[in-house]
Design an enzyme around this catalytic site. Sequence first.
Site, short mmCIF file in Angstrom:
data_model
loop_
_atom_site.label_atom_id
_atom_site.label_comp_id
_atom_site.label_asym_id
_atom_site.label_seq_id
_atom_site.Cartn_x
_atom_site.Cartn_y
_atom_site.Cartn_z
N GLU A 138 -2.10 -2.22 -8.04
CA GLU A 138 -1.37 -3.46 -8.29
C GLU A 138 -0.73 -3.89 -6.99
OE1 GLU A 138 -1.66 -5.18 -11.10
OE2 GLU A 138 -3.13 -3.62 -11.52
N CYS A 187 7.08 -8.87 -6.45
CA CYS A 187 5.70 -9.31 -6.30
C CYS A 187 5.49 -10.63 -7.06
CB CYS A 187 4.75 -8.26 -6.82
SG CYS A 187 5.19 -7.70 -8.46
P1 NAD Z 1 3.50 -0.61 0.78
O1 NAD Z 1 2.07 -0.91 0.57
O2 NAD Z 1 4.04 -0.62 2.15
O3 NAD Z 1 3.86 0.83 0.17
C1 NAD Z 1 3.59 1.15 -1.17
C2 NAD Z 1 3.46 2.65 -1.30
O4 NAD Z 1 2.29 3.06 -0.59
C3 NAD Z 1 4.61 3.44 -0.68
O5 NAD Z 1 4.89 4.56 -1.48
C4 NAD Z 1 4.05 3.86 0.66
O6 NAD Z 1 4.64 5.02 1.16
C5 NAD Z 1 2.61 4.11 0.28
N1 NAD Z 1 1.66 4.11 1.40
C6 NAD Z 1 1.72 3.42 2.55
N2 NAD Z 1 0.62 3.66 3.30
C7 NAD Z 1 -0.15 4.53 2.60
C8 NAD Z 1 -1.40 5.17 2.83
N3 NAD Z 1 -2.10 4.94 3.93
N4 NAD Z 1 -1.90 5.98 1.88
C9 NAD Z 1 -1.21 6.21 0.74
N5 NAD Z 1 -0.02 5.65 0.48
C10 NAD Z 1 0.51 4.82 1.39
O7 NAD Z 1 4.31 -1.63 -0.16
P2 NAD Z 1 5.90 -1.75 -0.33
O8 NAD Z 1 6.47 -2.44 0.86
O9 NAD Z 1 6.46 -0.45 -0.74
O10 NAD Z 1 6.00 -2.71 -1.60
C11 NAD Z 1 5.96 -4.09 -1.51
C12 NAD Z 1 4.60 -4.60 -1.93
O11 NAD Z 1 4.33 -4.16 -3.26
C13 NAD Z 1 4.50 -6.11 -1.97
O12 NAD Z 1 3.27 -6.50 -1.46
C14 NAD Z 1 4.59 -6.42 -3.46
O13 NAD Z 1 4.01 -7.65 -3.82
C15 NAD Z 1 3.89 -5.26 -4.05
N6 NAD Z 1 4.24 -5.03 -5.45
C16 NAD Z 1 3.31 -5.31 -6.41
C17 NAD Z 1 3.61 -5.13 -7.75
C18 NAD Z 1 2.60 -5.44 -8.80
O14 NAD Z 1 2.80 -5.02 -9.95
N7 NAD Z 1 1.53 -6.15 -8.49
C19 NAD Z 1 4.88 -4.66 -8.11
C20 NAD Z 1 5.80 -4.38 -7.10
C21 NAD Z 1 5.47 -4.56 -5.78
#
Ligand code: NAD
Length: 515
Positions: free
Chosen positions: A286, A320
Amino acid sequence: MVLPFKHEPFTDFKVEENRKQFEAALSAVRTELGKEYPIVINGEKIYTDDKLVSINPSNKDEVIGKVSKATKEHVEQAFASAVEAYEKWRKVPVEDRAHILFRAAAIVRRRKHEFSAWLVHDAGKPWDQADGDTAEGIDFLEYYGRQMLELEKGKPVVDRANENNKYFYKAMGPGVVIPPWNFAFAIVCGTAAAPIVAGNPVLLKPSENTPVIAYKLVEVLEEAGLPKGVLNFVPGDPKEIGDYLVDHKDTHFINFTGSRATGVRIFERAAKIQEGQQHLKRVIAEMGGKDTIIVDETADLDLAAESIVHSAFGFSGQKCSACSRAVIHEDVYDEVLEKSIEIAKTLTIGNPSEENVYMASVVNQTQFDKIKNYIEIGKEEGELVFGGEADDSKGFFVHPTIFKDVDPNARIMQEEIFGPVVAFSKAKDFDELLEIANNTEYGLTGAVISTNRDHLERAREDFHVGNLYFNRGCTAAIVGYQPFGGFKMSGTDSKAGGPDYLQHFLEAKIVSEQF
Ligand code: NAD
């Protein structure tokens, strides 16, 4: 007998008693700040020297907690623990598994303000947003427990005279849960509880921005009776352990919520079969949004402005689902813009751990710099008509910001900013309103403000988003009411908090017996 699901009510902070109780919870949590937290593998608490340091984004000097960082070796141990736990956990009766979630919900409900107070300190959430986050976490626990009790019955299939057929769902194996920071309790709760209640042990890697509140959930589930090894807590640097978790041969699913860039990386890597891997991995990803509210010439204009402002600036636009694009019919454009600016002027900004404010800081320096950069880009692409200020001297504060007359293809109309910035564009008729609404690569949420039934019905079919709202804002989906998930590059449309969600973590099996 379990009663039907009921959504956890929000706290009314206009009531003085509630405010006092919340202030008491904030003070109580303040005395707990700065502590150290462990990795948890097979129930064992492991402290390492290398720590993730979580700070209060509204007061950078305040350390919320120091959380031990897992290495690849810890991840390897956690997989071994999950693989072993799987054999027992998948056979635990569904009712017992569900009741662990219900007990966890009861524990959190009893300590609700305490959990919300942690969110205020750890994620910089204003009180109402923190309260909503905790309530949603409780909802996920209650809802998924009930869904699993339902799914346990399987689905009807037809029998013949000499044959008995049974169609049922079974767990699929250990998996990895990777949540974001912006719903630091609710999403952690939902994305971990769902695979667990379905019978799958998990490795939970929380966001490096908000690991403390994630650890609190681990404690709650342990208190609720979750057996050792079913929830392994492996906080760490995603650059160090992220790929390792995703690539591992024992990963059966990756339950990811976060940015488009990370989600796509995980999606691609998970497709590659590793040595010793005997299954295809499932990816639930997501991802981001670039969400639009469209307003036609028949709309209630006060409702339109309210919906735009609160969807754009609630939790500083760090949802999001946040509205970052307002596309307005030319006949009512000036009026909606004026009204939106007037409402935005009334919003309060400050440190939520000290006072009940509407908006707080954004989450960290990286996001602060990114949003500031987009504000500069916006000045080139449109006219700044409100806000634009940013100050990171104490915390990462960005003021609500409105740009007008922005081209629908401009960067601030296309790229996810994830901050309190909204761009206004004009359209000449409903066709153009819809065309602009659909012209991004994202498809998460959207809203239509209109009193024209034909327009609403067209949008129902042709506005390509997973969560579409009529005559309200585009944020604040509720478990069981508005299952959540997006189209296009917003992700795999898993519909969290909905009746199909648990099936992502289950395999359907048919057993046919001849007589
Ligand atoms: P992010 O992608 O930076 O991080 C998300 C998670 O992924 C964190 O736990 C991070 O440590 C992990 N991560 C980062 N790099 C990784 C890798 N290479 N391998 C595995 N895991 C890794 O996102 P964020 O800044 O934490 O969250 C904000 C984003 O999330 C925004 O884009 C927002 O729109 C989205 N979001 C989407 C929903 C939805 O339901 N669609 C809900 C909430 C947030």
